[in-house]
Design a protein around this motif. Sequence first.
Motif, PDB file in Angstrom:
ATOM      1  N   MET A  66     -32.492   5.803 -19.957  1.00 57.58           N
ATOM      2  CA  MET A  66     -31.188   5.350 -19.466  1.00 57.58           C
ATOM      3  C   MET A  66     -31.234   3.917 -18.958  1.00 57.58           C
ATOM      4  SD  MET A  66     -29.774   8.837 -17.616  1.00 57.58           S
ATOM      5  CE  MET A  66     -28.229   8.102 -17.057  1.00 57.58           C
ATOM      6  N   ILE A  67     -32.415   3.430 -18.559  1.00 51.43           N
ATOM      7  CA  ILE A  67     -32.529   2.046 -18.090  1.00 51.43           C
ATOM      8  C   ILE A  67     -33.252   1.175 -19.124  1.00 51.43           C
ATOM      9  CG2 ILE A  67     -32.422   2.697 -15.659  1.00 51.43           C
ATOM     10  CD1 ILE A  67     -35.461   2.345 -15.513  1.00 51.43           C
ATOM     11  N   ARG A  68     -33.293   1.673 -20.359  1.00 51.32           N
ATOM     12  CA  ARG A  68     -33.857   0.931 -21.496  1.00 51.32           C
ATOM     13  C   ARG A  68     -35.333   0.569 -21.313  1.00 51.32           C
ATOM     14  NH1 ARG A  68     -29.742  -0.691 -24.962  1.00 51.32           N
ATOM     15  NH2 ARG A  68     -27.628  -0.672 -24.082  1.00 51.32           N
ATOM     16  N   ARG A  69     -36.086   1.485 -20.719  1.00 45.03           N
ATOM     17  CA  ARG A  69     -37.528   1.288 -20.594  1.00 45.03           C
ATOM     18  C   ARG A  69     -38.274   2.542 -21.047  1.00 45.03           C
ATOM     19  NH1 ARG A  69     -35.137  -1.871 -17.017  1.00 45.03           N
ATOM     20  NH2 ARG A  69     -36.033  -3.904 -16.448  1.00 45.03           N
ATOM     21  N   ALA A 107     -27.745  -7.340 -15.760  1.00 41.21           N
ATOM     22  CA  ALA A 107     -26.859  -7.569 -16.901  1.00 41.21           C
ATOM     23  C   ALA A 107     -25.739  -8.531 -16.528  1.00 41.21           C
ATOM     24  CB  ALA A 107     -26.284  -6.238 -17.382  1.00 41.21           C
ATOM     25  N   GLU A 108     -25.133  -8.326 -15.366  1.00 46.05           N
ATOM     26  CA  GLU A 108     -24.032  -9.184 -14.947  1.00 46.05           C
ATOM     27  C   GLU A 108     -24.511 -10.607 -14.677  1.00 46.05           C
ATOM     28  OE1 GLU A 108     -22.321  -7.064 -11.687  1.00 46.05           O
ATOM     29  OE2 GLU A 108     -21.102  -5.781 -12.999  1.00 46.05           O
ATOM     30  N   ALA A 109     -25.747 -10.759 -14.199  1.00 44.29           N
ATOM     31  CA  ALA A 109     -26.299 -12.087 -13.988  1.00 44.29           C
ATOM     32  C   ALA A 109     -26.461 -12.841 -15.311  1.00 44.29           C
ATOM     33  CB  ALA A 109     -27.655 -11.990 -13.269  1.00 44.29           C
ATOM     34  N   MET A 110     -26.595 -12.082 -16.387  1.00 43.46           N
ATOM     35  CA  MET A 110     -26.706 -12.669 -17.724  1.00 43.46           C
ATOM     36  C   MET A 110     -25.351 -12.771 -18.413  1.00 43.46           C
ATOM     37  SD  MET A 110     -30.034 -13.182 -18.271  1.00 43.46           S
ATOM     38  CE  MET A 110     -30.249 -13.165 -20.037  1.00 43.46           C
ATOM     39  N   GLY A 111     -24.291 -12.437 -17.680  1.00 45.85           N
ATOM     40  CA  GLY A 111     -22.955 -12.500 -18.246  1.00 45.85           C
ATOM     41  C   GLY A 111     -22.632 -11.351 -19.178  1.00 45.85           C
ATOM     42  N   GLU A 112     -23.340 -10.235 -19.038  1.00 42.18           N
ATOM     43  CA  GLU A 112     -23.128  -9.079 -19.908  1.00 42.18           C
ATOM     44  C   GLU A 112     -22.432  -7.955 -19.143  1.00 42.18           C
ATOM     45  OE1 GLU A 112     -27.057  -8.047 -21.036  1.00 42.18           O
ATOM     46  OE2 GLU A 112     -27.398  -9.856 -22.228  1.00 42.18           O
ATOM     47  N   ALA A 113     -21.607  -7.207 -19.849  1.00 37.87           N
ATOM     48  CA  ALA A 113     -20.976  -6.025 -19.255  1.00 37.87           C
ATOM     49  C   ALA A 113     -21.986  -4.882 -19.240  1.00 37.87           C
ATOM     50  CB  ALA A 113     -19.740  -5.630 -20.056  1.00 37.87           C
ATOM     51  N   TYR A 114     -21.894  -4.037 -18.221  1.00 34.95           N
ATOM     52  CA  TYR A 114     -22.832  -2.914 -18.108  1.00 34.95           C
ATOM     53  C   TYR A 114     -22.114  -1.729 -17.486  1.00 34.95           C
ATOM     54  CZ  TYR A 114     -27.075  -0.272 -17.015  1.00 34.95           C
ATOM     55  OH  TYR A 114     -28.045   0.690 -16.956  1.00 34.95           O
ATOM     56  N   GLY A 115     -22.039  -0.632 -18.217  1.00 36.81           N
ATOM     57  CA  GLY A 115     -21.402   0.578 -17.707  1.00 36.81           C
ATOM     58  C   GLY A 115     -22.432   1.524 -17.125  1.00 36.81           C
ATOM     59  N   MET A 116     -22.513   1.578 -15.819  1.00 36.10           N
ATOM     60  CA  MET A 116     -23.498   2.448 -15.167  1.00 36.10           C
ATOM     61  C   MET A 116     -23.332   3.911 -15.561  1.00 36.10           C
ATOM     62  SD  MET A 116     -23.857   1.064 -11.246  1.00 36.10           S
ATOM     63  CE  MET A 116     -24.736   2.563 -10.788  1.00 36.10           C
ATOM     64  N   HIS A 117     -22.094   4.310 -15.809  1.00 40.33           N
ATOM     65  CA  HIS A 117     -21.819   5.722 -16.053  1.00 40.33           C
ATOM     66  C   HIS A 117     -21.782   6.072 -17.526  1.00 40.33           C
ATOM     67  CE1 HIS A 117     -19.681   5.208 -11.957  1.00 40.33           C
ATOM     68  NE2 HIS A 117     -20.942   5.528 -11.789  1.00 40.33           N
ATOM     69  N   ALA A 118     -22.097   5.104 -18.383  1.00 40.78           N
ATOM     70  CA  ALA A 118     -22.076   5.355 -19.828  1.00 40.78           C
ATOM     71  C   ALA A 118     -23.476   5.346 -20.436  1.00 40.78           C
ATOM     72  CB  ALA A 118     -21.213   4.299 -20.520  1.00 40.78           C
ATOM     73  N   GLN A 119     -24.499   5.318 -19.607  1.00 43.66           N
ATOM     74  CA  GLN A 119     -25.847   5.168 -20.146  1.00 43.66           C
ATOM     75  C   GLN A 119     -26.383   6.441 -20.801  1.00 43.66           C
ATOM     76  OE1 GLN A 119     -27.263   2.108 -20.509  1.00 43.66           O
ATOM     77  NE2 GLN A 119     -25.184   1.633 -19.810  1.00 43.66           N
ATOM     78  N   LEU A 120     -26.048   7.591 -20.260  1.00 42.72           N
ATOM     79  CA  LEU A 120     -26.480   8.828 -20.914  1.00 42.72           C
ATOM     80  C   LEU A 120     -25.823   8.958 -22.286  1.00 42.72           C
ATOM     81  CD1 LEU A 120     -27.922  11.533 -21.045  1.00 42.72           C
ATOM     82  CD2 LEU A 120     -26.004  12.549 -19.784  1.00 42.72           C
ATOM     83  N   LEU A 121     -24.540   8.651 -22.360  1.00 41.13           N
ATOM     84  CA  LEU A 121     -23.828   8.696 -23.637  1.00 41.13           C
ATOM     85  C   LEU A 121     -24.480   7.753 -24.641  1.00 41.13           C
ATOM     86  CD1 LEU A 121     -21.459   9.664 -25.367  1.00 41.13           C
ATOM     87  CD2 LEU A 121     -20.080   7.834 -24.345  1.00 41.13           C
TER      88      LEU A 121
END
Length: 291
Positions: A66-69, A107-121
């Motif tokens: 879920m955290i891409r690791r 992600a936001e520091a890099m100017g990217e959108a990040y959905g905390m609640h969409a990671q499992l999906l």
Amino acid sequence: MLAYSTYSEAGGVGKTTTAANLAVAHARAGLKPLVVPLDPQDGDLSRLFGVDDERTEPVDNLVRHMIRRPKGEFTDLIRTVEGVDVVPEHNMLSDLSTFLQREKEQAEAMGEAYGMHAQLLRVLREAGIPDEYDVLICDPPATEGPHLYNAIHATRSLVIPVEPSAKGRAAVEGLEALVAGFEDQLEIDVGVLAAVPVGFKDTRDQRTVLDEIEYAIPEVFGERASLMEGCWMQQCSAFRYVREFRDRQRDYERETLAQFDRLARYLEREVGLEAPNPPEPGDVDHEVATI
């Protein structure tokens, strides 16, 4: 695909045993279910099915994906028991909120959108789960937070065990507001496939509480504390417990198994899913098909 999360605001109403036994009921009918439990507590679905032996080990687990690791493929996480595929819970779930918040800030520091609640999906879609499985069941904790929100975001539907009592009445009365709150928080439509009263003793007050539930009630489960406690002791579903660990089969327990079978068929019909090999409800000797 049939996808739902079992959820109840109140503890001790059989949320996890409902999820586990419905998963087995789907598998008994020839469908392929995946269960993703998300409860950081020890008394969870992984414990019930006996697949929690690595929850304290430094192994790959759902949170890492879920955290891409990840340390490997998502499918390598899966354990199979009683015809059900399960993604075991891991102690890293206790810090899921912290991990996701950290990822969001980066992600936001890099100017990217990040959905905390969409990671499992995201994880499930990237692993091809919607194409591979017939049924997805998430079993989140009762407390609101990223575990619950990720489960609901991934399934969009709820099966809600409820206690038909004065104690549980407030939860029953708040069901509509609860669902509306999830929709506002997640900005998605959330449906309720069924409310499942548990521990019904057919008193006048309990019947009144049932009348106040505005969602479908396909089955009403009576008091089955001994059966469910046996499941936890032997780490198995009610189907296996009655078949292998009861010295004699009790009619009321077989009826409980039949209720899980009938409830599973109801949920499948709600999304147009046809089970290829449904058993006679409550038939404990019905073999789970190998898929």
